[in-house]
Design an enzyme around this catalytic site. Structure first.
Site, mmCIF file in Angstrom:
data_model
loop_
_atom_site.group_PDB
_atom_site.id
_atom_site.type_symbol
_atom_site.label_atom_id
_atom_site.label_comp_id
_atom_site.label_asym_id
_atom_site.label_seq_id
_atom_site.Cartn_x
_atom_site.Cartn_y
_atom_site.Cartn_z
ATOM 1 N N HIS A 327 2.134 18.870 22.257
ATOM 2 C CA HIS A 327 1.211 17.760 22.510
ATOM 3 C C HIS A 327 0.013 18.319 23.269
ATOM 4 C CE1 HIS A 327 -0.396 13.958 23.894
ATOM 5 N NE2 HIS A 327 0.475 13.325 23.142
ATOM 6 N N ARG A 347 -7.251 9.589 24.501
ATOM 7 C CA ARG A 347 -8.266 10.110 23.558
ATOM 8 C C ARG A 347 -8.549 9.081 22.479
ATOM 9 N NH1 ARG A 347 -5.912 14.410 21.147
ATOM 10 N NH2 ARG A 347 -3.972 14.085 22.264
#
Ligand code: MEZ
Length: 553
Positions: A327, A347
């Site tokens: 990740h 994000r």
């Protein structure tokens, strides 16, 4: 520990570039994403999967010759945790129609569907019901629920693109078509997804999605889904028994070579327990606690890949395990929280990833593998633009405070309560100061081979969720694991029940496949001191180990 003065000084650089970056974001001007060729190049040069020593061939068993992470090969080439001759398989402790191995999202979904279809169900789980990677997933579950803008068609294309078009198409087709149904199922059982004031489910983007289809519950979506599933399982004690602290350690086969039960280990008494079942659902989840390539992990404490081992000993091939998911945004400072997930939802909401100079070096919503490789590159000595941490690591900034400017004050605290509270413990207010991140081991892209009805090559064995491989190809997109566990958990539960209710009582339970596996290890001259499944990671400091009173086996 709050940010020390030297990091506070560096944060000023992020603050200096923020107004211009925010202005561009408001105008819809984004940093350019990488081209397809650019992505491939970035992956080859910087993604951990592409390092020369990242793969080793398996020397034993049905997938012999397949090159995957050495950490997994090592446990595939270990001896079983059980000595077959020492287990009395004739003394059956529990008998059931469907045995579900694993008490996470896939296991609970399977159990609910199996019970609903008329099976007697037993869940055997390593820790407590719900101690699973499902609980750790934060940012969302994908489903093309908004028919005006989205459809399973677009979802399908995104999944395939994210997986580099290596995914098994049939598995993807089922995943995306079932998604809206599963979302409604979860909601119907009381899962509280975030909604607008008019009651419409909120959706947003994740890396690699062409439509806003990420549904979420703040930044604790997995916990909310697991809470819902666990409550529902507990609502049906008359149909579903749960054995906690009872990991399965080997499958049992019958005299026709079909799956017919499992040997469990009672972690309290350290005794073996024999379960006879007409069908088994393997739902043991991932393997982050194997710490592939020494990476920290987002995974829960019991994620040691046990299902891979048990299924492999019984002859089920492994697929897509050559690809591991890191990740992009794990915590790299404060040290006490290292490896913990910082959801991609930051994000998705537009937070920039910036370097030590406060400059953006990657589009924030590249597919995960590309985003992670880009952060590794920026922090490498090749580029040298990483942020040095007090614990001698390097990271990049995830500019969370910009979200309060873009979306309005209070946005970070409201949309990311989990992370807000976590960082507050260290005296860091993430609505005012950015977070220091580095890629962290997150997901097992591959696993046991299975079909879209949840079946495996071993008759009587079904599988669902992170233990399986194929649906995500070589790279899973955010929000498709919570979807995977629920879609394929449910399917495996239904298929297992259909099979179990049509099956005669299994006879001649045995561990012959384990004996055969040991023989093969011996014939190949593979020497090993390890036993598998691993069950729990061993974090004991070697110095402490030396001082421990050793109990001879
Ligand atoms: O699907 C995931 O891995 C997920 C939801 C993680 C996250 O970034 O929140």
């Amino acid at each position: 520990m709050p940010y020390p003065p030297e990091l506070k000084e560096l944060i000023k650089k992020v603050e200096a570039t923020r107004p211009e970056r925010v202005e561009k974001k408001r105008k819809g001007i984004e940093v350019e994403g990488l081209s397809l060729e650019g992505r491939e190049d970035r992956l080859k040069k910087y993604h951990p999967d592409y390092k020369e020593d990242s793969r080793r061939e398996i020397r034993v068993g049905v997938s012999k010759g397949y090159a995957i992470s050495p950490e997994i090969v090592e446990i595939l080439e270990a001896r079983s945790r059980v000595t077959p001759e020492k287990i009395n398989v004739d003394k059956v402790d529990h008998e059931t129609d469907v045995l579900v191995i694993g008490g996470g999202g896939a296991g609970a979904s399977a159990a609910l569907m199996a019970a609903g279809a008329g099976a007697k169900v037993l869940i055997a789980t390593k820790l407590r019901l719900g101690d699973a990677n499902t609980m750790m997933a934060e940012g969302g579950i994908q489903a093309a629920s908004k028919v005006e803008t989205d459809s399973p068609y677009w979802h399908y294309l995104d999944v395939m693109g994210g997986g580099h078009f290596t995914n098994e198409p049939e598995l993807v087709k089922t995943l995306v078509n079932e998604a809206p149904k599963v979302l409604a199922w979860l909601e119907g059982m009381g899962a509280m997804f975030t909604k607008d004031s008019d009651g419409i489910l909120r959706t947003m983007h994740g890396g690699g999605t062409s439509r806003k289809r990420m549904h979420y519950a703040g930044d604790i979506t997995g916990a909310e889904i697991m809470r819902t599933l666990r409550d529902e399982v507990k609502n049906h004690p008359e149909k579903i028994d749960v054995l906690e602290f009872s990991p399965a350690v080997e499958l049992l086969l019958d005299d026709e070579g079909k799956a017919a039960g499992a040997v469990l280990l009672n972690l309290d008494t350290e005794e073996y327990v024999v379960v006879k079942a007409k069908a088994i659902v393997m739902a043991t989840g991932g393997s982050g606690r194997l710490h592939i390539r020494g990476f920290m992990t987002t995974n829960h404490y019991g994620a040691t890949g046990d299902g891979l081992i048990m299924a492999y000993h019984a002859g089920v091939p492994l697929v897509f395990l050559h690809s591991v998911q890191y990740h992009p945004t794990g915590i790299v400072f404060p040290e006490q929280a290292e490896g913990i997930l910082i959801t991609e939802k930051f994000r998705g909401a537009g937070a920039h990833v910036v370097n030590v100079e406060g400059n953006q070096f990657v589009y924030e919503r590249e597919p995960r593998d590309v985003e992670a490789a880009s952060i590794i590159r920026e922090c490498s000595t090749d580029v040298g633009m990483g942020v040095p941490t007090p614990n001698n690591k390097v990271g990049a900034w995830l500019d969370s405070p910009m979200l309060d400017i873009v979306h309005g004050p209070g946005y970070v605290k409201k949309e990311f309560p989990g992370k807000y509270i976590l960082f507050k413990r260290y005296d860091i207010d993430i609505s005012k100061e950015p977070m220091l991140i580095y890629p962290t081991l997150h997901y097992q892209n591959g696993g046991v081979e299975y079909k879209s009805d949840g079946s495996t090559v071993l008759e009587g064995l079904f599988a669902g969720g992170e233990v399986t491989g194929g649906v995500h190809g070589e790279n899973r997109l955010m929000g498709n694991s919570l979807l995977d566990v629920t879609v394929y958990g449910r399917i495996a539960g239904i298929s297992a029940t259909e099979y179990a209710l049509g099956r005669k009582d299994p006879k001649g339970l045995n561990l012959d496949h384990v004996v055969k596996y040991h023989t093969e290890l011996g014939e190949l001259g593979i020497k090993t001191e390890r036993n598998a499944p691993v069950i729990l990671p061993d974090y004991t400091n070697p110095d402490v180990k030396n001082r421990q009173v050793v109990v001879a086996p």
